[in-house]
Design a protein around this motif. Structure first.
Motif, PDB file in Angstrom:
ATOM      1  N   GLU A  79       4.180   7.044   2.117  1.00 10.44           N
ATOM      2  CA  GLU A  79       4.614   5.860   2.856  1.00 10.44           C
ATOM      3  C   GLU A  79       4.279   4.628   2.035  1.00 10.44           C
ATOM      4  N   LEU A  80       5.177   3.657   2.061  1.00 10.68           N
ATOM      5  CA  LEU A  80       4.941   2.368   1.432  1.00 10.68           C
ATOM      6  C   LEU A  80       4.908   1.335   2.542  1.00 10.68           C
ATOM      7  N   ASP A  81       3.748   0.750   2.746  1.00 15.45           N
ATOM      8  CA  ASP A  81       3.538  -0.197   3.847  1.00 15.45           C
ATOM      9  C   ASP A  81       4.000   0.378   5.181  1.00 15.45           C
ATOM     10  N   GLY A  82       3.675   1.654   5.423  1.00 17.26           N
ATOM     11  CA  GLY A  82       3.981   2.287   6.696  1.00 17.26           C
ATOM     12  C   GLY A  82       5.383   2.843   6.824  1.00 17.26           C
ATOM     13  N   ARG A  83       6.213   2.680   5.799  1.00 13.99           N
ATOM     14  CA  ARG A  83       7.583   3.180   5.830  1.00 13.99           C
ATOM     15  C   ARG A  83       7.680   4.457   4.997  1.00 13.99           C
ATOM     16  N   PHE A  84       8.224   5.512   5.580  1.00 12.18           N
ATOM     17  CA  PHE A  84       8.376   6.789   4.894  1.00 12.18           C
ATOM     18  C   PHE A  84       9.235   6.610   3.648  1.00 12.18           C
ATOM     19  N   ILE A 103      -4.716   6.318  -1.102  1.00 15.59           N
ATOM     20  CA  ILE A 103      -4.040   5.038  -0.952  1.00 15.59           C
ATOM     21  C   ILE A 103      -4.103   4.317  -2.287  1.00 15.59           C
ATOM     22  N   HIS A 104      -2.986   3.692  -2.645  1.00 18.05           N
ATOM     23  CA  HIS A 104      -2.912   2.982  -3.920  1.00 18.05           C
ATOM     24  C   HIS A 104      -2.240   1.633  -3.698  1.00 18.05           C
ATOM     25  N   ARG A 149       0.837  -1.195   0.000  1.00 13.15           N
ATOM     26  CA  ARG A 149       0.000   0.000   0.000  1.00 13.15           C
ATOM     27  C   ARG A 149       0.872   1.244   0.000  1.00 13.15           C
ATOM     28  N   LEU A 150       0.700   2.049  -1.032  1.00 12.96           N
ATOM     29  CA  LEU A 150       1.331   3.357  -1.098  1.00 12.96           C
ATOM     30  C   LEU A 150       0.304   4.361  -0.588  1.00 12.96           C
ATOM     31  N   ILE A 151       0.663   5.060   0.482  1.00 14.39           N
ATOM     32  CA  ILE A 151      -0.223   6.075   1.041  1.00 14.39           C
ATOM     33  C   ILE A 151       0.439   7.428   0.850  1.00 14.39           C
TER      34      ILE A 151
END
Length: 149
Positions: A118-123, A73-74, A14-16
């Motif tokens: 963030e990608l899977d919660g990672r900046f 979110i993508h 998930r890209l947020i």
């Protein structure tokens, strides 16, 4: 076509992308419009980005401002090892993410809104006044390009 290349069980990421400053109704409307406008612009591998506007009541105390996540979110298929993602699908995902980044850049420049990714919660980077930081430009997008070259 893509459905034939990737199994339904393939892991997803998930890209947020979200507003990294105080939120108001004007920003909320602008972000929602940007995401709504993105959806018909292409055929998305998994689906178009979705609008998110979530208030986390658990983080706020009485009288404090609530923690709000406003953005999009993508979902993309994971290419991290040991996952084997076909190159064609990885290229499509890169094009999708770059299209999202360009839309966020335009909105950031027009409205002066700062965004973080963030990608899977990672900046993985930020955009401020339409400018990508090096983490997004060289880290996420640059490394992705290098991987596919």
């Amino acid at each position: 076509m893509v459905n034939e290349l990737v199994s339904k069980e393939h892991p997803r990421q998930r890209l947020i992308f979200f507003v990294a400053e105080d939120v108001d109704d004007e920003k909320r409307a602008a972000v929602k419009k940007m995401i709504t406008d993105l959806a018909p612009q292409r055929k998305w591998v998994i689906g178009p980005p979705s609008f998110i506007d979530v208030v986390d009541d658990a983080t706020s105390r009485e009288g404090d401002e609530q923690d709000e996540t406003l953005g999009g979110i993508h979902e993309i298929y994971s290419a991290y090892s040991p996952n084997d993602l076909p190159r064609e699908v990885d290229l499509l995902h890169l094009a999708e993410v770059e299209q999202i980044v360009r839309a966020v850049q335009r909105l950031s420049l027009e409205q002066g809104i700062e965004f973080e990714f963030e990608l899977d919660g990672r900046f993985v980077g930020a955009i401020e006044n339409g400018d990508m930081d090096s983490t997004l430009q060289q880290g996420l997008l640059g490394e992705w390009h290098n991987h596919l070259a």
